[in-house]
Design a protein around this motif. Structure first.
Motif, PDB file in Angstrom:
ATOM      1  N   PHE A 168     -24.021 -11.296 -98.157  1.00 52.29           N
ATOM      2  CA  PHE A 168     -25.119 -10.982 -99.062  1.00 52.29           C
ATOM      3  C   PHE A 168     -24.596 -10.462-100.394  1.00 52.29           C
ATOM      4  O   PHE A 168     -23.550  -9.821-100.466  1.00 52.29           O
ATOM      5  CB  PHE A 168     -26.047  -9.954 -98.427  1.00 52.29           C
ATOM      6  CG  PHE A 168     -26.641 -10.429 -97.133  1.00 52.29           C
ATOM      7  CD1 PHE A 168     -27.575 -11.451 -97.119  1.00 52.29           C
ATOM      8  CD2 PHE A 168     -26.246  -9.874 -95.927  1.00 52.29           C
ATOM      9  CE1 PHE A 168     -28.123 -11.900 -95.928  1.00 52.29           C
ATOM     10  CE2 PHE A 168     -26.782 -10.312 -94.732  1.00 52.29           C
ATOM     11  CZ  PHE A 168     -27.725 -11.338 -94.734  1.00 52.29           C
ATOM     12  N   PRO A 206     -30.642 -11.254-100.161  1.00 50.01           N
ATOM     13  CA  PRO A 206     -31.683 -11.182 -99.132  1.00 50.01           C
ATOM     14  C   PRO A 206     -33.016 -10.654 -99.644  1.00 50.01           C
ATOM     15  O   PRO A 206     -34.031 -10.764 -98.960  1.00 50.01           O
ATOM     16  CB  PRO A 206     -31.078 -10.229 -98.098  1.00 50.01           C
ATOM     17  CG  PRO A 206     -30.195  -9.336 -98.902  1.00 50.01           C
ATOM     18  CD  PRO A 206     -29.616 -10.206 -99.987  1.00 50.01           C
ATOM     19  N   ILE A 261     -33.061  -6.418 -92.828  1.00 47.53           N
ATOM     20  CA  ILE A 261     -32.471  -7.760 -92.765  1.00 47.53           C
ATOM     21  C   ILE A 261     -32.223  -8.119 -91.309  1.00 47.53           C
ATOM     22  O   ILE A 261     -31.526  -7.395 -90.591  1.00 47.53           O
ATOM     23  CB  ILE A 261     -31.136  -7.820 -93.547  1.00 47.53           C
ATOM     24  CG1 ILE A 261     -31.364  -7.442 -95.021  1.00 47.53           C
ATOM     25  CG2 ILE A 261     -30.508  -9.207 -93.443  1.00 47.53           C
ATOM     26  CD1 ILE A 261     -30.069  -7.267 -95.798  1.00 47.53           C
ATOM     27  N   THR A 301     -23.092 -16.018 -93.175  1.00 46.08           N
ATOM     28  CA  THR A 301     -23.726 -15.565 -94.417  1.00 46.08           C
ATOM     29  C   THR A 301     -23.228 -14.192 -94.846  1.00 46.08           C
ATOM     30  O   THR A 301     -23.063 -13.292 -94.039  1.00 46.08           O
ATOM     31  CB  THR A 301     -25.259 -15.501 -94.246  1.00 46.08           C
ATOM     32  OG1 THR A 301     -25.755 -16.802 -93.916  1.00 46.08           O
ATOM     33  CG2 THR A 301     -25.933 -15.026 -95.529  1.00 46.08           C
ATOM     34  N   PHE A 352     -30.395 -15.930 -90.650  1.00 48.86           N
ATOM     35  CA  PHE A 352     -29.429 -16.516 -91.574  1.00 48.86           C
ATOM     36  C   PHE A 352     -28.298 -17.177 -90.786  1.00 48.86           C
ATOM     37  O   PHE A 352     -28.024 -16.800 -89.639  1.00 48.86           O
ATOM     38  CB  PHE A 352     -28.835 -15.437 -92.487  1.00 48.86           C
ATOM     39  CG  PHE A 352     -29.843 -14.730 -93.349  1.00 48.86           C
ATOM     40  CD1 PHE A 352     -30.180 -15.224 -94.595  1.00 48.86           C
ATOM     41  CD2 PHE A 352     -30.469 -13.573 -92.911  1.00 48.86           C
ATOM     42  CE1 PHE A 352     -31.114 -14.574 -95.394  1.00 48.86           C
ATOM     43  CE2 PHE A 352     -31.406 -12.911 -93.687  1.00 48.86           C
ATOM     44  CZ  PHE A 352     -31.724 -13.418 -94.941  1.00 48.86           C
ATOM     45  N   THR A 410     -35.745 -15.985-101.543  1.00 49.12           N
ATOM     46  CA  THR A 410     -35.264 -15.798-100.171  1.00 49.12           C
ATOM     47  C   THR A 410     -36.390 -15.284 -99.283  1.00 49.12           C
ATOM     48  O   THR A 410     -36.571 -15.756 -98.154  1.00 49.12           O
ATOM     49  CB  THR A 410     -34.083 -14.810-100.137  1.00 49.12           C
ATOM     50  OG1 THR A 410     -33.012 -15.328-100.928  1.00 49.12           O
ATOM     51  CG2 THR A 410     -33.588 -14.602 -98.711  1.00 49.12           C
ATOM     52  N   ARG A 411     -37.152 -14.325 -99.770  1.00 48.96           N
ATOM     53  CA  ARG A 411     -38.229 -13.752 -98.962  1.00 48.96           C
ATOM     54  C   ARG A 411     -39.319 -14.781 -98.689  1.00 48.96           C
ATOM     55  O   ARG A 411     -39.895 -14.816 -97.602  1.00 48.96           O
ATOM     56  CB  ARG A 411     -38.795 -12.519 -99.648  1.00 48.96           C
ATOM     57  CG  ARG A 411     -37.781 -11.381 -99.708  1.00 48.96           C
ATOM     58  CD  ARG A 411     -38.436 -10.037 -99.877  1.00 48.96           C
ATOM     59  NE  ARG A 411     -37.511  -8.967 -99.472  1.00 48.96           N
ATOM     60  CZ  ARG A 411     -37.840  -7.693 -99.396  1.00 48.96           C
ATOM     61  NH1 ARG A 411     -39.070  -7.321 -99.666  1.00 48.96           N
ATOM     62  NH2 ARG A 411     -36.957  -6.792 -99.021  1.00 48.96           N
TER      63      ARG A 411
END
Length: 338
Positions: A314, A82, A303, A312, A308, A87-88
Motif C-alpha cells: 500500500f 487503499p 483494510i 499487494t 487484495f 479503490t473504495r
C-alpha cells in the motif's frame, strides 16, 4: 432444530468444497455464523481455515497467471492506495452483494425522510427521536466529530438504561460495517470484545447511520490527558497493562489479515469490569465479559487484506499527524507498519 448445530453447516460446506463450489461453501459458513450455531467458536475456526485454504488457491492461481504474463516481472508487488475514492468504489462493488447476508444491514435508495435531517448540528438533534429499523433512538449528546462523520450517544426506545453510539456519516459509507462483520467472522469469542461491535447499518442515498456499542468511560487519550492536567505520570503497571492490551490487539488483527489503519489513543476506548477489581482477577483476566481492558473502534480506515492480491503493498497517507508510520512519512510502501 438442527439449524442450531455448527456441525450441520460445516458438513454441508465441506461437501460443497469437495465439489468445487467454494463460493457456496463460504455462504453456508456465513449463514451458520449469523445464526450463532453452536459451538460458534469452532464454526468460526473452521470458516477461518476455509478462508486460508481459499487464499492459498487464489495465490496459486495468481502466481500461475503471473508466469503466463511476460510483461509482468516475477514477484513484483502491486501498489495501491487503499483509501483513494477509486479503490473504495472498487471494493464496494466487490462486497456489495455479500453485505445483504449480514444481519442488521438495511439499505434504501431514498434519502432519509425523518423530521429532522441527520446532518443537523447537535443543538438541533439533541433530545430528538430518530426512527431506524423499527426502533427509536433519542440523541442525548455527542462523543466525537470527524471530517465526514459525527458520533452521538442515544437511548433506545425511551429506555434510559440502554445506550448506543450512532455514527452518522455524509456521504454514506458502507465499508466500516463490512469491517465489523469480518471481525465477527474471524476473531475468536475470547478476543472479539477488544474491537467494538456494530449492530446495525442503515444506508440512505444521502447519509448512513452505524449503530454501535456505547462505552461511557472515554478514550485512552482522555486517560493520558487526565494525568497531564494534574501533573502526574500514569502508574508504570498501568502503562504496561495498556501496552500489552494494544500489542495483543495488533497481533490478533494481523493474524487474520486485517489492518486497522488508524491506530491511535483517540480510537481506543477504556473499559472497566462490572465487579470489584482485585489482584487475582486482574492477573487472570480472560475477557469473560465485554467491559474489560481496551476496545479499538473507528474502522473507517480498516483494510481487509483478503480483498487484495496476496502480493499487494500500500502507498497512502492516513492523514493523522503524529501517528503516520515512517514509511508514510518517507513516501514508501507499507502493509502492517500502518
Amino acid at each position: 432444530m438442527f439449524q442450531e448445530h455448527a456441525l450441520l453447516y460445516d458438513s454441508y460446506a465441506q461437501y460443497l468444497i469437495a465439489h468445487g463450489k467454494l463460493v457456496e461453501a463460504d455462504k453456508v459458513y456465513g449463514i451458520g455464523i449469523s445464526r450463532k450455531a453452536e459451538p460458534l467458536d469452532n464454526l468460526k475456526k473452521m470458516h477461518l481455515t476455509f478462508l486460508k485454504h481459499l487464499e492459498n488457491i487464489l495465490e496459486e492461481a495468481d502466481a500461475e497467471e503471473q508466469c503466463k504474463s511476460s510483461n509482468i516481472q516475477k514477484n513484483e508487488p502491486s501498489v495501491i492506495d487503499p483509501w483513494s475514492p477509486s479503490t473504495r468504489n472498487t471494493l464496494l462493488e466487490k462486497i456489495n452483494g455479500g453485505l445483504r447476508k449480514f444481519s442488521g444491514y438495511y439499505k434504501s435508495n431514498k434519502v432519509y425522510c425523518g423530521k429532522v435531517p441527520l446532518t443537523s448540528s447537535l443543538n438541533v438533534l439533541r433530545n430528538k427521536g430518530i426512527k431506524l429499523g423499527g426502533r427509536k433512538y433519542q440523541i442525548k449528546g455527542s462523543t466525537g466529530t470527524g471530517a465526514f462523520a459525527k458520533v452521538y450517544k442515544a437511548t433506545v426506545d425511551s429506555n434510559a438504561e440502554e445506550m448506543v453510539a450512532l455514527k452518522i456519516q455524509n456521504p454514506s459509507f458502507t465499508l466500516e460495517f463490512y469491517m465489523y462483520c469480518q471481525l465477527d467472522l474471524r476473531i475468536s469469542d475470547v478476543e472479539r470484545p477488544s474491537f467494538g461491535y456494530a449492530h446495525e447499518m442503515h444506508i440512505f442515498s444521502d447519509v448512513s447511520v452505524l449503530v454501535c456499542d456505547y462505552l461511557p468511560y472515554g478514550t485512552l487519550l482522555d486517560v493520558i490527558n487526565s494525568h497531564l492536567v494534574v501533573g502526574r505520570y500514569m502508574d508504570e503497571v498501568l502503562c504496561m497493562y495498556y501496552t500489552i492490551e494494544m500489542l495483543n490487539m495488533l497481533e490478533t488483527l494481523h493474524s487474520v489479515g486485517i489492518i486497522h489503519g488508524d491506530f491511535k489513543p483517540d480510537n481506543i476506548l477504556v473499559c472497566y469490569p462490572s465487579g470489584e477489581i482485585t489482584e487475582d482477577n486482574f492477573r487472570s483476566e480472560k475477557r469473560v465479559e465485554r467491559n474489560q481492558g481496551l476496545c479499538l473502534v473507528d474502522w473507517g480506515r480498516g483494510i481487509d487484506l483478503a480483498l487484495f492480491p496476496s502480493c499487494t503493498e500500500f502507498h497512502g497517507d492516513c492523514g493523522t499527524s503524529g501517528f503516520r508510520c515512517i514509511e508514510m512519512q518517507e513516501h514508501r510502501n507499507w502493509t502492517y507498519q500502518a
